[in-house]
Design an enzyme around this catalytic site. Structure first.
Site, PDB file in Angstrom:
ATOM      1  CG  HIS A  95     103.508 -16.510   0.821  1.00 15.07           C
ATOM      2  ND1 HIS A  95     103.938 -15.241   1.163  1.00 15.07           N
ATOM      3  CD2 HIS A  95     104.280 -17.375   1.537  1.00 15.07           C
ATOM      4  CE1 HIS A  95     104.922 -15.333   2.031  1.00 15.07           C
ATOM      5  NE2 HIS A  95     105.157 -16.616   2.282  1.00 15.07           N
ATOM      6  CD  GLU A 166     101.954 -16.750   4.866  1.00 12.76           C
ATOM      7  OE1 GLU A 166     103.166 -16.715   4.659  1.00 12.76           O
ATOM      8  OE2 GLU A 166     101.117 -16.262   4.094  1.00 12.76           O
TER       9      GLU A 166
END
Length: 249
Positions: A95, A166
């Protein structure tokens, strides 16, 4: 392939405050799961509670990171084996917040993916560019490097790996990439997966993550090559998270 709606709770939630959210998700599961798969990734302290409350509901539970080693002198870290024992079946890796806050490199993410799969965790590997990288026209270059560096051989072999795109500039900012931006980047990621893994790359789900909320979910989830959503803040509200799942219909 059914879309996957995954909730990343990040560093939010206590046992005392999460029970009602988990129960609401459990109660809604028969309806919510008609058209999509669902997953939540709470903090490690809540994995066992979430797994217990959601057992048999069809909503799965994951973790937000794992260490590459099985055990050892790694203070504060958790191994894939520990997370599986706690009740996790999935794990988010790479992430942008971990790449930023902990200096994680794609090579590290790759080793974590290998460790996760050894113990049966399905990895969701995150890739995405910063605002400066996009402004300089390097978004595909950066994401291409991350894909090559983060994914081990065989990642797509059994269609059991997931990618989450993302755009870093859209995470937690309230900004959302345009439908055109998402379509372009997801098409590029698919091309890279096929280039790296051959036809098996077509079976990898590609989630979009970046300020997904009920108001924009339907338009984002209709974009070609979008295989679901990695939802941040909106996953902390049962009403919002379920509305996003409903938008996948």
């Amino acid at each position: 392939m059914r879309q996957l709606i995954a909730g990343n709770w990040k560093m939010n939630g206590l046992r005392s405050t999460s029970e009602s959210l988990l129960q609401a998700l459990r109660d809604a599961a028969p309806h919510a799961l008609r058209n999509c798969d669902m997953l939540i990734c709470p903090p490690a302290t809540l994995i066992a509670q979430a797994a217990s409350v959601l057992a048999g509901s069809g909503i799965e539970v994951g973790a937000q990171d794992c260490h590459m080693a099985r055990s050892g002198a790694h203070t504060g870290d958790l191994s894939a084996e520990m997370l599986v024992e706690a009740g996790a079946h999935w794990v988010i890796l790479g992430h942008s917040e971990r790449r930023r806050d902990h200096g994680e490199l794609s090579e590290t993410v790759r080793e974590k993916v290998i460790a996760a799969r050894q113990f049966g965790l399905t990895p969701i590997v995150c890739v995405g560019e910063t605002e400066d990288e996009r402004a300089s026209g390097r978004e595909t270059e950066i994401v291409g490097w991350q894909i090559k560096g983060s994914l081990p051989d065989g990642f797509a072999a059994d269609s059991n790996g997931v990618i989450a795109y993302e755009p870093v500039w859209a995470i937690g900012t309230g900004r959302t990439a345009t439908v055109e931006d998402v379509a372009m980047m997801h098409a590029f990621i698919r091309e890279e997966l096929v280039r790296q893994f051959g036809e098996a790359g077509r079976g990898v789900r590609i989630l979009y993550g970046g300020s997904v909320k009920p108001e924009n979910a339907a338009s984002l989830l209709r974009v070609p090559e979008v295989g679901g959503a990695l939802v941040g803040g909106a996953s902390l509200s049962a009403q919002d998270f379920l509305a996003i799942a409903e938008a996948s219909a």
